[in-house]
Design an enzyme around this catalytic site. Structure first.
Site, PDB file in Angstrom:
ATOM      1  N   ARG A 138       0.865  -1.175   0.000  1.00  0.00           N
ATOM      2  CA  ARG A 138       0.000   0.000   0.000  1.00  0.00           C
ATOM      3  C   ARG A 138       0.903   1.226   0.000  1.00  0.00           C
ATOM      4  O   ARG A 138       2.009   1.193   0.537  1.00  0.00           O
ATOM      5  CB  ARG A 138      -0.896   0.018   1.243  1.00  0.00           C
ATOM      6  CG  ARG A 138      -1.818  -1.181   1.401  1.00  0.00           C
ATOM      7  CD  ARG A 138      -2.618  -1.055   2.703  1.00  0.00           C
ATOM      8  NE  ARG A 138      -3.558  -2.153   2.893  1.00  0.00           N
ATOM      9  CZ  ARG A 138      -3.320  -3.243   3.624  1.00  0.00           C
ATOM     10  NH1 ARG A 138      -2.144  -3.361   4.242  1.00  0.00           N
ATOM     11  NH2 ARG A 138      -4.225  -4.193   3.745  1.00  0.00           N
ATOM     12  N   LYS A 162      -2.095  -2.029   8.180  1.00  0.00           N
ATOM     13  CA  LYS A 162      -3.254  -1.523   8.903  1.00  0.00           C
ATOM     14  C   LYS A 162      -3.308  -2.130  10.296  1.00  0.00           C
ATOM     15  O   LYS A 162      -2.977  -3.292  10.498  1.00  0.00           O
ATOM     16  CB  LYS A 162      -4.541  -1.859   8.133  1.00  0.00           C
ATOM     17  CG  LYS A 162      -4.691  -1.094   6.822  1.00  0.00           C
ATOM     18  CD  LYS A 162      -6.015  -1.384   6.157  1.00  0.00           C
ATOM     19  CE  LYS A 162      -6.194  -0.552   4.902  1.00  0.00           C
ATOM     20  NZ  LYS A 162      -7.488  -0.816   4.228  1.00  0.00           N
ATOM     21  N   HIS A 236      -2.316   2.166  -6.114  1.00  0.00           N
ATOM     22  CA  HIS A 236      -2.956   0.906  -5.740  1.00  0.00           C
ATOM     23  C   HIS A 236      -3.084  -0.034  -6.929  1.00  0.00           C
ATOM     24  O   HIS A 236      -3.210  -1.251  -6.753  1.00  0.00           O
ATOM     25  CB  HIS A 236      -4.339   1.185  -5.132  1.00  0.00           C
ATOM     26  CG  HIS A 236      -4.627   0.360  -3.912  1.00  0.00           C
ATOM     27  ND1 HIS A 236      -3.886   0.433  -2.748  1.00  0.00           N
ATOM     28  CD2 HIS A 236      -5.566  -0.593  -3.685  1.00  0.00           C
ATOM     29  CE1 HIS A 236      -4.367  -0.416  -1.855  1.00  0.00           C
ATOM     30  NE2 HIS A 236      -5.378  -1.057  -2.403  1.00  0.00           N
ATOM     31  N   ARG A 239      -0.409  -2.495  -6.777  1.00  0.00           N
ATOM     32  CA  ARG A 239      -0.702  -3.539  -5.784  1.00  0.00           C
ATOM     33  C   ARG A 239      -1.705  -4.544  -6.357  1.00  0.00           C
ATOM     34  O   ARG A 239      -1.545  -5.763  -6.186  1.00  0.00           O
ATOM     35  CB  ARG A 239      -1.248  -2.874  -4.518  1.00  0.00           C
ATOM     36  CG  ARG A 239      -1.690  -3.820  -3.402  1.00  0.00           C
ATOM     37  CD  ARG A 239      -2.050  -2.974  -2.185  1.00  0.00           C
ATOM     38  NE  ARG A 239      -2.876  -3.671  -1.203  1.00  0.00           N
ATOM     39  CZ  ARG A 239      -2.390  -4.414  -0.220  1.00  0.00           C
ATOM     40  NH1 ARG A 239      -1.091  -4.594  -0.103  1.00  0.00           N
ATOM     41  NH2 ARG A 239      -3.213  -4.981   0.653  1.00  0.00           N
ATOM     42  N   HIS A 262      -4.013  -8.817   4.161  1.00  0.00           N
ATOM     43  CA  HIS A 262      -5.456  -8.794   4.354  1.00  0.00           C
ATOM     44  C   HIS A 262      -5.835  -9.629   5.581  1.00  0.00           C
ATOM     45  O   HIS A 262      -5.365 -10.761   5.735  1.00  0.00           O
ATOM     46  CB  HIS A 262      -6.178  -9.355   3.132  1.00  0.00           C
ATOM     47  CG  HIS A 262      -6.197  -8.427   1.965  1.00  0.00           C
ATOM     48  ND1 HIS A 262      -6.424  -8.828   0.668  1.00  0.00           N
ATOM     49  CD2 HIS A 262      -6.010  -7.074   1.900  1.00  0.00           C
ATOM     50  CE1 HIS A 262      -6.378  -7.792  -0.139  1.00  0.00           C
ATOM     51  NE2 HIS A 262      -6.141  -6.717   0.581  1.00  0.00           N
ATOM     52  N   TYR A 271      -9.448 -10.732  -6.305  1.00  0.00           N
ATOM     53  CA  TYR A 271      -8.412 -10.917  -7.317  1.00  0.00           C
ATOM     54  C   TYR A 271      -8.627 -12.195  -8.123  1.00  0.00           C
ATOM     55  O   TYR A 271      -8.135 -12.311  -9.241  1.00  0.00           O
ATOM     56  CB  TYR A 271      -7.031 -10.921  -6.662  1.00  0.00           C
ATOM     57  CG  TYR A 271      -6.718  -9.586  -6.031  1.00  0.00           C
ATOM     58  CD1 TYR A 271      -6.457  -8.471  -6.816  1.00  0.00           C
ATOM     59  CD2 TYR A 271      -6.731  -9.417  -4.651  1.00  0.00           C
ATOM     60  CE1 TYR A 271      -6.198  -7.242  -6.250  1.00  0.00           C
ATOM     61  CE2 TYR A 271      -6.469  -8.191  -4.080  1.00  0.00           C
ATOM     62  CZ  TYR A 271      -6.208  -7.113  -4.882  1.00  0.00           C
ATOM     63  OH  TYR A 271      -5.969  -5.884  -4.322  1.00  0.00           O
TER      64      TYR A 271
END
Length: 290
Positions: A138, A162, A236, A239, A262, A271
């Site tokens: 990210r 995150k 992004h 990514r 994730h 994806y």
């Protein structure tokens, strides 16, 4: 909001969005005649969803705003301020699912060759592009990297994602070469005597010697894409391309999940749809009976 910041460790951007959403909900409640949080019931929440829809808000925005209200009421239940979460099962419009933009590997390779290697900023930009695509970072993760987070010899970097969760990621050979050249050359030239103490540890520096920010990365990417006459995309997209190309090459979805950082496998499953669309496109372009 203080509870979100302390207990859920949300990013400043997420906290700001929550604050705006809850402030808007509070204003609407006041106009609807509610005097306290006890007056929030399912009927009022359904009316609030209708109010947002009448303002032509996108489905995703409506879902986010109701999610913020649902989280607030869940906190209120936990702390005994209300008996139940009136927003727990309030229906909201299902957001349209859009497939992420994916660049072709050849286009990315040409993009990474564009930064001039004889300039400090060019060396930095090449390393930035190689890491965004080569490790699937990210943009915020990339900008938060410190020099000590990168081990070129082991082809590995430590990333803080995150929720401040850390993960170890592999580095591609081109990324290792680009980072090594930048650290040995361009970064030393970008470092200034006036650079703040915190930024002196930053891997990527801007032209003033401070830590490179996400906005600067987006602007940089836009300039190179514009020079190529390519369609504009954000960082992004690199990514997205990283994840899709891994799956196209046979990588396991759970491995991709770990690499992307994730928390849920469901987040990574989009994806697989991208790869399916790519396979379909190749089939229709190549098969004589398609």
């Amino acid at each position: 909001m203080r509870a979100c910041e302390a207990e859920r460790d949300l990013s400043p951007h997420t906290l700001a969005a929550y604050r705006r959403d809850l402030d808007q909900f509070g204003d609407w409640l006041s106009r609807a005649g509610a005097r306290s949080i006890d007056d929030v019931d399912r009927l009022k929440l359904r009316r609030y969803v209708a109010f947002l829809a009448e303002r032509k808000l996108a489905r995703r925005s409506i879902a986010r705003k109701i999610s913020a209200v649902r989280s607030m009421l869940a906190w209120a239940v936990t702390h005994g301020l209300v008996e139940s979460n009136a927003a727990a099962d309030v229906p909201v419009p299902t957001p349209h699912r859009t497939l992420p933009k994916v660049m072709r590997a050849g286009d990315i390779a040409r993009l990474c060759e564009l930064p001039p290697g004889d300039e400090p900023a060019g060396q930095r930009d090449r390393a930035v592009l190689e890491l965004l695509y080569g490790s699937g970072l990210r943009v915020a993760e990339l900008c938060s990297l410190d020099v000590d987070d990168v081990d070129v010899g082991a082809a590995r970097l430590r990333v803080t994602g995150k929720g401040r969760k850390q993960r170890q990621l592999p580095m591609s050979e081109p990324a290792c070469r680009a980072v090594e050249r930048y650290v040995a050359g361009g970064r030393k030239e970008l470092l200034r005597p006036s650079t703040p103490a915190e930024a002196r540890h930053a891997l990527f520096l801007n032209s003033r010697g401070g830590r490179l920010g996400p906005r600067s990365v987006r602007s940089m990417l836009g300039r190179y894409l514009s020079a190529e006459g390519a369609a504009p995309v954000g960082p992004h997209a690199l990514r997205h391309s990283f994840a899709t190309h891994l799956l196209d090459g046979g990588a396991d979805l759970r491995v991709v999940q770990e690499l992307l950082g994730h928390a849920s496998l469901a987040t990574s499953q989009i994806y697989t749809h991208v790869s399916t669309e790519r396979l379909k496109a190749v089939y229709e372009r190549s098969h004589p009976r398609a």
